[in-house]
Design an enzyme around this catalytic site. Structure first.
Site, mmCIF file in Angstrom:
data_model
loop_
_atom_site.group_PDB
_atom_site.id
_atom_site.type_symbol
_atom_site.label_atom_id
_atom_site.label_comp_id
_atom_site.label_asym_id
_atom_site.label_seq_id
_atom_site.Cartn_x
_atom_site.Cartn_y
_atom_site.Cartn_z
ATOM 1 C CG PHE A 76 -1.840 1.263 1.126
ATOM 2 C CD1 PHE A 76 -3.026 1.237 0.422
ATOM 3 C CD2 PHE A 76 -1.459 2.472 1.711
ATOM 4 C CE1 PHE A 76 -3.832 2.371 0.294
ATOM 5 C CE2 PHE A 76 -2.255 3.609 1.597
ATOM 6 C CZ PHE A 76 -3.443 3.552 0.892
ATOM 7 C CG ASP A 87 5.571 4.217 1.807
ATOM 8 O OD1 ASP A 87 5.516 4.993 2.785
ATOM 9 O OD2 ASP A 87 4.610 4.022 1.038
ATOM 10 C CE LYS A 99 -1.219 7.242 6.575
ATOM 11 N NZ LYS A 99 -0.890 6.108 5.743
HETATM 12 C C1 LIG Z 1 -1.041 6.156 4.245
HETATM 13 C C2 LIG Z 1 0.083 5.654 3.436
HETATM 14 C C3 LIG Z 1 0.432 6.243 2.200
HETATM 15 C C4 LIG Z 1 -0.395 7.336 1.554
HETATM 16 O O1 LIG Z 1 -0.478 8.467 2.316
HETATM 17 P P1 LIG Z 1 -1.637 9.545 2.004
HETATM 18 O O2 LIG Z 1 -1.288 10.718 2.846
HETATM 19 O O3 LIG Z 1 -2.928 8.902 2.373
HETATM 20 O O4 LIG Z 1 -1.577 9.832 0.537
HETATM 21 C C5 LIG Z 1 1.548 5.772 1.539
HETATM 22 N N1 LIG Z 1 2.270 4.759 2.042
HETATM 23 C C6 LIG Z 1 1.967 4.151 3.203
HETATM 24 C C7 LIG Z 1 2.824 3.047 3.708
HETATM 25 C C8 LIG Z 1 0.847 4.562 3.932
HETATM 26 O O5 LIG Z 1 0.522 3.947 5.071
#
Ligand SMILES: *Cc1c(COP(=O)(O)O)cnc(C)c1O
Length: 426
Positions: free
Chosen positions: A146, A233, A274
């Site tokens: 994700f 990520d 986040k």
């Molecule tokens: C939430 C998330 C995203 C996307 O972030 P948004 O601010 O919702 O676009 C990307 N990678 C990971 C691992 C995430 O948990």
């Protein structure tokens, strides 16, 4: 309509259902206030927040220091665009690069945008530094990843709900199984046009899959061997969530943390979002070395809001809170306590199969298939009992409270969770 006019939960939900696009399926609870580990609904009922806006609110709701940084900067200067310099961005870039141990930072707003930025950066590096033939660069990604919801990102997702009827898809991605070094190495061997390996240190949305101890360090070593950029990520796992400042960790300034003896990986490109703002404001970033980041020239990438002074002030404050309140250590200690209690419960349980996670990013797997509504019903009952969590992938419930929780509060939450689960034991 006056902003502060009171509305009921039923009215608020009806408004969203009637006037909002239905791109989410929220748990039926309408929140209107938050403080620390708690949120309140419009009727005044208090809940423990066990989602933290998908690990955005690590510092707790409405942290007074972050609120005050936001207010002060909002009343001074909020947005200039990057057409001009502003007096906060450079300070933030210095602070954050030193904090995480990188040379340069590219500021942007959301997690998905930061992943997109990392992809562009990696591709440009591939052509200009690695020397891959034009438009041939591949990025290796993991199954069940994700990374967000943009067109390019869903192109390399294997979630049918995220993909279906959104084609045509962006090319240039190869999928391998997560936590499978053999397949990763075979893929690197089979192609000489691989630019990067994009990976979540723990797969959060997929259901909190924690890879083998040596996965990241060995994957990083393979990347070095094949001259492939290791892109982490850490949008969900970063900023102390998993008991370390970063789940991949590295040459960072973790306070009072002894990383010796544990796998230590420093991504070539680090993606954050986040909790970078404590959930106060959309702030994301890509960090890297001079060598990699210098391929980006004026006009190659940008965003009107990226690097605005409000975001810079909020992010500095949010990172100071993580350091000053030693949230990584708190997450590590509370996470161990949580899994210990849950494992003790599971020994006697028929409804819960297992608990897994790191720090305060945990999940339980319900002994049922993905299509059943047991996990959803458990979350409804948890809500009734004063704790908010949400299923991911049908039969998995993620538990990710703010990291500012006390031991006593965690014990109380464990007792809410276990007594709720007991209601579902056959
Ligand atoms: C939430 C998330 C995203 C996307 O972030 P948004 O601010 O919702 O676009 C990307 N990678 C990971 C691992 C995430 O948990």
């Amino acid at each position: 309509m006056a902003v502060l006019e009171h509305i009921s939960s039923q009215e608020a939900m009806a408004l969203e259902n009637k006037y909002g696009a239905q791109n989410y399926h929220p748990l039926p609870v309408v929140l209107s206030r938050g403080e620390g580990v708690f949120v309140w609904d419009v009727e005044g009922k208090k809940y423990y927040d066990f989602l933290s806006a998908y690990s955005s609110v690590n510092q707790g709701h409405c942290h007074p220091k972050i609120v005050s940084a936001l207010n002060e900067q909002a009343g001074t200067l909020a947005l200039t665009s990057r057409a001009f310099y502003n007096d906060m961005l450079g300070r933030y870039e210095k602070f954050a690069t030193q904090y995480f141990g990188y040379d340069k930072l590219l500021p942007i707003n959301t997690g998905a945008e930061a992943v997109e930025t990392a992809i562009k950066l990696c591709r440009k590096w591939a052509y200009e530094v690695k020397g891959i033939d034009l438009n041939k660069a591949k990025i290796v990604v993991c199954k069940n990843n994700f990374h967000g919801r943009t067109t390019t990102i869903i192109s390399f997702s294997n979630d049918p709900v995220a993909r279906k009827n959104f084609g045509p898809y962006t090319e240039g991605f190869i999928k391998v199984e997560y936590d499978n070094l053999k397949e990763l190495e075979e893929t690197f061997m089979a192609h000489d046009d691989i630019a990067g390996f994009l990976v979540e240190p723990i797969q959060g949305e997929a259901g909190v899959y924690v890879p083998s101890e040596d996965y990241l360090i060995k994957a990083k070593a393979l990347c070095e061997q094949y001259n492939v950029l290791f892109i982490a990520d850490e949008v969900q796992t970063g900023i102390a969530r998993t008991g370390r400042l970063l789940a991949s960790c590295g040459n960072c300034s973790c306070p009072k943390r002894d990383c010796s003896g544990t796998p230590d990986v420093k991504p070539d490109i680090l993606v954050l979002g986040k909790a970078l703002s404590g959930g106060m404001y959309p702030v994301s970033a890509v960090l890297s070395t001079n060598e990699i980041m210098n391929v980006i020239q004026p006009g190659n990438h940008g965003s009107t809001f990226g690097g605005n002074p409000l975001a810079a002030a909020v992010a500095i404050s949010a990172l100071e809170v993580v350091r000053d309140e030693e949230l990584a250590l708190n997450a590590e200690r509370l996470g161990k306590l949580f899994r210990k209690h849950m494992n003790a419960y599971i020994e006697e349980s028929k409804i819960v199969r297992l608990v897994r996670g790191k720090g305060l990013l945990n999940a339980i797997v319900i002994n049922d298939d993905e299509e059943s509504d047991t996990a959803w019903n458990i979350c409804l009952r948890l809500r009734d009992n004063g704790l908010l969590a949400k299923p991911t992938h049908g039969n998995i419930i993620r538990f990710a409270p703010p990291l500012v929780m006390t031991d006593h509060e965690l014990e109380e939450c464990v007792s809410i969770i276990t007594s709720t689960l007991k209601e579902f034991e056959a």
